[in-house]
Design a protein around this motif. Structure first.
Motif, PDB file in Angstrom:
ATOM      1  N   GLY A   1       1.256  21.159 -15.120  1.00  0.00           N
ATOM      2  CA  GLY A   1       0.296  22.268 -15.103  1.00  0.00           C
ATOM      3  C   GLY A   1       1.003  23.599 -14.893  1.00  0.00           C
ATOM      4  N   GLY A   2       2.000  23.632 -14.025  1.00  0.00           N
ATOM      5  CA  GLY A   2       2.765  24.858 -13.807  1.00  0.00           C
ATOM      6  C   GLY A   2       3.552  25.260 -15.041  1.00  0.00           C
ATOM      7  N   ALA A   3       4.105  24.276 -15.754  1.00  0.00           N
ATOM      8  CA  ALA A   3       4.854  24.568 -16.976  1.00  0.00           C
ATOM      9  C   ALA A   3       3.921  25.113 -18.056  1.00  0.00           C
ATOM     10  CB  ALA A   3       5.561  23.312 -17.471  1.00  0.00           C
TER      11      ALA A   3
ATOM     12  N   ASN B   1       2.227  14.768  -8.332  1.00  0.00           N
ATOM     13  CA  ASN B   1       3.204  15.849  -8.338  1.00  0.00           C
ATOM     14  C   ASN B   1       3.691  16.145  -9.753  1.00  0.00           C
ATOM     15  OD1 ASN B   1       3.028  16.181  -5.586  1.00  0.00           O
ATOM     16  ND2 ASN B   1       4.767  14.875  -5.138  1.00  0.00           N
ATOM     17  N   ARG B   2       3.868  15.111 -10.571  1.00  0.00           N
ATOM     18  CA  ARG B   2       4.273  15.329 -11.956  1.00  0.00           C
ATOM     19  C   ARG B   2       3.194  16.088 -12.712  1.00  0.00           C
ATOM     20  NH1 ARG B   2       4.864  10.129 -14.348  1.00  0.00           N
ATOM     21  NH2 ARG B   2       4.707   9.152 -12.338  1.00  0.00           N
ATOM     22  N   MET B   3       1.934  15.761 -12.461  1.00  0.00           N
ATOM     23  CA  MET B   3       0.838  16.465 -13.125  1.00  0.00           C
ATOM     24  C   MET B   3       0.806  17.927 -12.700  1.00  0.00           C
ATOM     25  SD  MET B   3      -0.443  14.381 -15.212  1.00  0.00           S
ATOM     26  CE  MET B   3      -1.887  15.242 -15.723  1.00  0.00           C
TER      27      MET B   3
ATOM     28  N   TYR C   1       0.836  -1.206   0.000  1.00  0.00           N
ATOM     29  CA  TYR C   1       0.000   0.000   0.000  1.00  0.00           C
ATOM     30  C   TYR C   1       0.869   1.253   0.000  1.00  0.00           C
ATOM     31  CZ  TYR C   1      -3.216   3.613   1.482  1.00  0.00           C
ATOM     32  OH  TYR C   1      -3.939   4.781   1.562  1.00  0.00           O
ATOM     33  N   ASP C   2       1.923   1.261   0.813  1.00  0.00           N
ATOM     34  CA  ASP C   2       2.805   2.423   0.873  1.00  0.00           C
ATOM     35  C   ASP C   2       3.482   2.676  -0.473  1.00  0.00           C
ATOM     36  OD1 ASP C   2       2.165   3.009   3.482  1.00  0.00           O
ATOM     37  OD2 ASP C   2       3.902   1.960   4.332  1.00  0.00           O
ATOM     38  N   ARG C   3       3.892   1.610  -1.161  1.00  0.00           N
ATOM     39  CA  ARG C   3       4.504   1.771  -2.493  1.00  0.00           C
ATOM     40  C   ARG C   3       3.494   2.340  -3.480  1.00  0.00           C
ATOM     41  NH1 ARG C   3       5.797  -3.618  -3.512  1.00  0.00           N
ATOM     42  NH2 ARG C   3       6.261  -4.183  -1.391  1.00  0.00           N
ATOM     43  N   ALA C   4       2.281   1.810  -3.458  1.00  0.00           N
ATOM     44  CA  ALA C   4       1.239   2.303  -4.369  1.00  0.00           C
ATOM     45  C   ALA C   4       0.886   3.761  -4.060  1.00  0.00           C
ATOM     46  CB  ALA C   4      -0.003   1.431  -4.271  1.00  0.00           C
ATOM     47  N   LEU C   5       0.843   4.104  -2.781  1.00  0.00           N
ATOM     48  CA  LEU C   5       0.544   5.475  -2.369  1.00  0.00           C
ATOM     49  C   LEU C   5       1.652   6.430  -2.800  1.00  0.00           C
ATOM     50  CD1 LEU C   5      -1.527   7.168  -0.797  1.00  0.00           C
ATOM     51  CD2 LEU C   5      -0.217   6.710   1.262  1.00  0.00           C
ATOM     52  N   ALA C   6       2.904   6.002  -2.666  1.00  0.00           N
ATOM     53  CA  ALA C   6       4.030   6.838  -3.088  1.00  0.00           C
ATOM     54  C   ALA C   6       4.002   7.045  -4.604  1.00  0.00           C
ATOM     55  CB  ALA C   6       5.347   6.207  -2.659  1.00  0.00           C
ATOM     56  N   ALA C   7       3.681   5.996  -5.361  1.00  0.00           N
ATOM     57  CA  ALA C   7       3.607   6.119  -6.821  1.00  0.00           C
ATOM     58  C   ALA C   7       2.473   7.060  -7.227  1.00  0.00           C
ATOM     59  CB  ALA C   7       3.395   4.752  -7.453  1.00  0.00           C
ATOM     60  N   GLN C   8       1.351   6.979  -6.523  1.00  0.00           N
ATOM     61  CA  GLN C   8       0.221   7.845  -6.830  1.00  0.00           C
ATOM     62  C   GLN C   8       0.553   9.305  -6.522  1.00  0.00           C
ATOM     63  OE1 GLN C   8      -3.278   6.843  -4.616  1.00  0.00           O
ATOM     64  NE2 GLN C   8      -4.628   7.969  -5.975  1.00  0.00           N
ATOM     65  N   GLU C   9       1.238   9.555  -5.416  1.00  0.00           N
ATOM     66  CA  GLU C   9       1.625  10.919  -5.071  1.00  0.00           C
ATOM     67  C   GLU C   9       2.661  11.456  -6.057  1.00  0.00           C
ATOM     68  OE1 GLU C   9       2.862  10.651  -1.020  1.00  0.00           O
ATOM     69  OE2 GLU C   9       0.821  10.923  -0.269  1.00  0.00           O
ATOM     70  N   GLU C  10       3.574  10.592  -6.511  1.00  0.00           N
ATOM     71  CA  GLU C  10       4.562  11.012  -7.510  1.00  0.00           C
ATOM     72  C   GLU C  10       3.874  11.408  -8.811  1.00  0.00           C
ATOM     73  OE1 GLU C  10       8.010  12.033  -9.277  1.00  0.00           O
ATOM     74  OE2 GLU C  10       7.779  11.506  -7.167  1.00  0.00           O
ATOM     75  N   LYS C  11       2.890  10.626  -9.225  1.00  0.00           N
ATOM     76  CA  LYS C  11       2.148  10.935 -10.439  1.00  0.00           C
ATOM     77  C   LYS C  11       1.407  12.255 -10.287  1.00  0.00           C
ATOM     78  CE  LYS C  11      -1.446   9.096 -13.451  1.00  0.00           C
ATOM     79  NZ  LYS C  11      -2.420   8.031 -13.640  1.00  0.00           N
TER      80      LYS C  11
END
Length: 145
Positions: A84-86, A78-80, A66-76
């Motif tokens: 959006g900022g760019a 943050n990339r979005m 779950y922690d790995r999946a949560l970290a991947a979701q948060e990384e995605k």
């Protein structure tokens, strides 16, 4: 977004005992606060989601997954946000370039823009000698005398 940790009211670094206490605290709050009445459908769903959260977080292997999946979701996410900022930065750059090109082709627009952005102190003051026109009642009164 609510995580399983948020459902139980514990931090991500919580130990197993803290997860158990969080689960029991929420369980008692919902069951004892009900006063012995049957649970509504919404409360049943909430208790089921808390039970699932407890089952995932109490098992070390499930928790790691779950922690790995949560970290991947948060990384995605943050990339979005970075994308959006760019996009916003590029849009404001293009808008600025368009304004420069337009102002070079239409100098009258530049004068209008400068006049509308000028501070009030640089604008000419109204003349003090301008006389106010007489009101119709005043002119009638003087004509009848």
């Amino acid at each position: 977004m609510k995580t399983l940790y948020d459902l139980l009211g514990v931090s991500r670094q919580a130990k197993l005992i803290d997860i158990e206490h969080g689960y029991r605290r929420h369980l008692n709050r919902h069951l004892l606060g009900n006063g012995g009445r049957p649970l509504r459908k919404r409360d049943q769903m909430r208790l089921q989601s808390m039970r699932n959260a407890y089952l995932v977080l109490s098992s070390p292997s499930r928790r790691q997954g779950y922690d790995r999946a949560l970290a991947a979701q948060e990384e995605k996410r943050n990339r979005m946000l970075d994308i959006g900022g760019a996009i916003l930065a590029v849009a404001s750059l293009v808008t600025g370039l368009i304004m420069i090109v337009v102002s070079s082709h239409f100098p009258a627009l530049e004068e209008l823009t400068a006049a509308s952005n000028a501070p009030a102190s640089s604008l000419p003051a109204p003349s003090q000698t301008a006389s106010t026109p007489a009101s119709p009642t005043t002119s009638l009164m003087t004509a009848s005398r």
